[in-house]
Design a protein around this motif. Structure first.
Motif, PDB file in Angstrom:
ATOM      1  N   GLY A 130      -8.514 -15.303 -29.254  1.00 54.72           N
ATOM      2  CA  GLY A 130      -7.067 -15.314 -29.443  1.00 54.72           C
ATOM      3  C   GLY A 130      -6.619 -16.449 -30.341  1.00 54.72           C
ATOM      4  N   ALA A 131      -7.211 -17.644 -30.149  1.00 54.92           N
ATOM      5  CA  ALA A 131      -6.862 -18.771 -31.014  1.00 54.92           C
ATOM      6  C   ALA A 131      -7.297 -18.524 -32.440  1.00 54.92           C
ATOM      7  N   LEU A 132      -8.467 -17.887 -32.610  1.00 54.35           N
ATOM      8  CA  LEU A 132      -8.962 -17.621 -33.953  1.00 54.35           C
ATOM      9  C   LEU A 132      -8.097 -16.581 -34.656  1.00 54.35           C
ATOM     10  N   ALA A 133      -7.666 -15.551 -33.926  1.00 56.24           N
ATOM     11  CA  ALA A 133      -6.856 -14.506 -34.541  1.00 56.24           C
ATOM     12  C   ALA A 133      -5.444 -14.972 -34.864  1.00 56.24           C
ATOM     13  N   SER A 134      -4.954 -15.978 -34.148  1.00 54.70           N
ATOM     14  CA  SER A 134      -3.585 -16.448 -34.367  1.00 54.70           C
ATOM     15  C   SER A 134      -3.504 -17.624 -35.326  1.00 54.70           C
ATOM     16  N   GLU A 135      -4.619 -18.041 -35.905  1.00 58.59           N
ATOM     17  CA  GLU A 135      -4.593 -19.146 -36.856  1.00 58.59           C
ATOM     18  C   GLU A 135      -3.762 -18.779 -38.079  1.00 58.59           C
ATOM     19  N   ALA A 136      -3.153 -19.770 -38.668  1.00 59.57           N
ATOM     20  CA  ALA A 136      -2.367 -19.543 -39.872  1.00 59.57           C
ATOM     21  C   ALA A 136      -3.305 -19.199 -41.026  1.00 59.57           C
ATOM     22  N   PRO A 137      -3.132 -18.054 -41.669  1.00 62.77           N
ATOM     23  CA  PRO A 137      -4.026 -17.678 -42.767  1.00 62.77           C
ATOM     24  C   PRO A 137      -3.764 -18.519 -43.997  1.00 62.77           C
ATOM     25  N   THR A 138      -4.803 -18.646 -44.785  1.00 59.88           N
ATOM     26  CA  THR A 138      -4.689 -19.437 -46.016  1.00 59.88           C
ATOM     27  C   THR A 138      -4.706 -18.565 -47.257  1.00 59.88           C
ATOM     28  N   ALA A 139      -4.811 -17.241 -47.086  1.00 60.20           N
ATOM     29  CA  ALA A 139      -4.883 -16.344 -48.236  1.00 60.20           C
ATOM     30  C   ALA A 139      -3.537 -16.290 -48.958  1.00 60.20           C
ATOM     31  N   THR A 140      -3.594 -16.187 -50.273  1.00 56.91           N
ATOM     32  CA  THR A 140      -2.394 -16.046 -51.085  1.00 56.91           C
ATOM     33  C   THR A 140      -2.134 -14.570 -51.325  1.00 56.91           C
ATOM     34  N   LEU A 141      -0.960 -14.109 -50.923  1.00 54.10           N
ATOM     35  CA  LEU A 141      -0.624 -12.695 -51.034  1.00 54.10           C
ATOM     36  C   LEU A 141       0.462 -12.491 -52.078  1.00 54.10           C
ATOM     37  N   ALA A 142       0.480 -11.272 -52.630  1.00 49.79           N
ATOM     38  CA  ALA A 142       1.566 -10.902 -53.525  1.00 49.79           C
ATOM     39  C   ALA A 142       2.863 -10.806 -52.721  1.00 49.79           C
ATOM     40  N   ASP A 143       3.996 -11.017 -53.389  1.00 54.75           N
ATOM     41  CA  ASP A 143       5.267 -10.921 -52.678  1.00 54.75           C
ATOM     42  C   ASP A 143       5.585  -9.461 -52.385  1.00 54.75           C
ATOM     43  N   ALA A 144       6.505  -9.243 -51.458  1.00 59.36           N
ATOM     44  CA  ALA A 144       6.813  -7.892 -50.980  1.00 59.36           C
ATOM     45  C   ALA A 144       7.331  -6.996 -52.097  1.00 59.36           C
ATOM     46  N   ARG A 145       8.135  -7.536 -52.988  1.00 57.74           N
ATOM     47  CA  ARG A 145       8.676  -6.712 -54.073  1.00 57.74           C
ATOM     48  C   ARG A 145       7.559  -6.205 -54.975  1.00 57.74           C
ATOM     49  N   THR A 146       6.565  -7.054 -55.242  1.00 58.03           N
ATOM     50  CA  THR A 146       5.429  -6.621 -56.059  1.00 58.03           C
ATOM     51  C   THR A 146       4.656  -5.510 -55.364  1.00 58.03           C
ATOM     52  N   VAL A 147       4.492  -5.638 -54.055  1.00 62.41           N
ATOM     53  CA  VAL A 147       3.778  -4.603 -53.302  1.00 62.41           C
ATOM     54  C   VAL A 147       4.541  -3.280 -53.368  1.00 62.41           C
ATOM     55  N   ARG A 148       5.868  -3.344 -53.215  1.00 59.55           N
ATOM     56  CA  ARG A 148       6.649  -2.113 -53.303  1.00 59.55           C
ATOM     57  C   ARG A 148       6.549  -1.489 -54.688  1.00 59.55           C
ATOM     58  N   THR A 149       6.611  -2.311 -55.729  1.00 55.73           N
ATOM     59  CA  THR A 149       6.527  -1.803 -57.100  1.00 55.73           C
ATOM     60  C   THR A 149       5.179  -1.155 -57.363  1.00 55.73           C
ATOM     61  N   ARG A 150       4.106  -1.796 -56.902  1.00 56.98           N
ATOM     62  CA  ARG A 150       2.774  -1.212 -57.085  1.00 56.98           C
ATOM     63  C   ARG A 150       2.638   0.094 -56.328  1.00 56.98           C
ATOM     64  N   SER A 151       3.209   0.150 -55.140  1.00 57.83           N
ATOM     65  CA  SER A 151       3.150   1.378 -54.352  1.00 57.83           C
ATOM     66  C   SER A 151       3.862   2.520 -55.077  1.00 57.83           C
ATOM     67  N   GLU A 152       5.041   2.249 -55.627  1.00 59.85           N
ATOM     68  CA  GLU A 152       5.782   3.280 -56.340  1.00 59.85           C
ATOM     69  C   GLU A 152       5.050   3.710 -57.599  1.00 59.85           C
ATOM     70  N   ARG A 153       4.459   2.756 -58.302  1.00 59.17           N
ATOM     71  CA  ARG A 153       3.695   3.098 -59.503  1.00 59.17           C
ATOM     72  C   ARG A 153       2.477   3.943 -59.153  1.00 59.17           C
ATOM     73  N   HIS A 154       1.817   3.576 -58.066  1.00 62.70           N
ATOM     74  CA  HIS A 154       0.650   4.336 -57.618  1.00 62.70           C
ATOM     75  C   HIS A 154       1.045   5.757 -57.215  1.00 62.70           C
ATOM     76  N   ALA A 155       2.182   5.896 -56.540  1.00 69.98           N
ATOM     77  CA  ALA A 155       2.639   7.228 -56.134  1.00 69.98           C
ATOM     78  C   ALA A 155       2.977   8.079 -57.350  1.00 69.98           C
ATOM     79  N   ARG A 156       3.633   7.482 -58.364  1.00 69.32           N
ATOM     80  CA  ARG A 156       3.954   8.239 -59.580  1.00 69.32           C
ATOM     81  C   ARG A 156       2.683   8.673 -60.300  1.00 69.32           C
TER      82      ARG A 156
END
Length: 275
Positions: free
Chosen positions: A172-198
């Motif tokens: 539980g402690a390991l799963a709740s640790e703060a991740p250090t990965a850098t993620l794309a912002d939500a708007r970029t994810v939405r844009t990629r999803s729409e582009r992929h769908a098109r």
């Protein structure tokens, strides 16, 4: 553990999706890393899950647990056996340097994927057994057996985690640790999803148009009736070839000569009148 739904009457679909992404995506990256031992694959799985969620947002928005919906999609993608065929995901990343963390991760990766997922959901995230069974698409007794087997294997590999309470606290402690990965912002994810769908829509339309064209060409050029194909004649032992007069035997020639020399023998009524 059911997350609060970030939707509400004052939220647009984009705002609701962005809130869910900010709440769930970082933790999901860390959880999928525990399932796979591959950081790049974990980020890819989470981004895929949110692409899929945005494409099916009307369904996700009304789900009782949107975070669980995305989590199940990310876990399914991360644990797919097809990733073993990809060179970039063929081998796990270098293990952690801390001994306890390294031993627990190694023990988890030795488990079959359904057992690994079950113990992470139950002991790592704190889901109850029916919810764990539902998310892993198993019956409750099957999920319980998987959990017991996973705990036994981990306890054998890491003796200090042989007791379920100790495993529950550590995982539980390991799963709740703060991740250090850098993620794309939500708007970029939405844009990629729409582009992929098109892109998929255009591909499907192109394939459909090609099939229609091939079908139309075949219908226009195909014969309107069946034309049988005659096979060439072949010599068969004891059977003369069809076509032309058969070859006469000596007996046939003798009979032919006799009929030619004596044409009028027989009853007179059979002799034609010359007048």
């Amino acid at each position: 553990m059911v997350a609060e739904r970030p939707t509400g009457p004052s939220f647009t679909p984009e705002e609701a999706f962005d809130a869910l992404y900010a709440y769930a995506a970082p933790a999901l990256v860390h959880q999928t890393y525990l399932l796979t031992g591959r950081r790049r694959l974990s980020r890819e799985a989470v981004e895929h899950a949110f692409h899929y969620a945005w494409q099916h947002w009307p369904e996700v928005a009304v789900d009782r647990d949107p975070a669980g919906w995305v989590r199940a999609t990310a876990y399914e993608y991360a644990l797919s056996p097809w990733h073993r065929l990809r060179r970039v995901h063929r081998h796990p990343d270098a293990p952690p340097t801390e001994a306890g963390r390294r031993a627990l991760l190694a023990a988890l990766l030795e488990l079959p994927p359904p057992y690994r997922r079950t113990v992470l959901l139950y002991d790592g995230l704190g889901l109850d057994l029916p919810d764990t069974a539902a998310e892993t698409e198993a019956s409750t007794p099957a999920a319980a057996n998987r959990l017991l087997h996973a705990r036994t294997v981990i306890g054998q590999r890491v003796p200090e985690l042989a007791h379920p309470d100790a495993l529950h606290r550590r995982l539980g402690a390991l799963a709740s640790e703060a991740p250090t990965a850098t993620l794309a912002d939500a708007r970029t994810v939405r844009t990629r999803s729409e582009r992929h769908a098109r892109l998929w829509t255009r591909t499907a339309l192109a394939v459909t148009a090609a099939l229609i064209g091939v079908t139309a060409f075949t219908a226009a050029t195909a014969p309107t009736q069946y034309l049988p194909v005659h096979a060439p004649g072949e010599t068969v032992s004891g059977v003369p070839m069809r076509g032309g007069s058969p070859k006469l035997t000596p007996r046939d020639r003798e009979l032919q000569k006799m009929l030619g020399d004596q044409p009028h023998h027989g009853p007179e009524r059979l002799i034609p009148d010359a007048q």
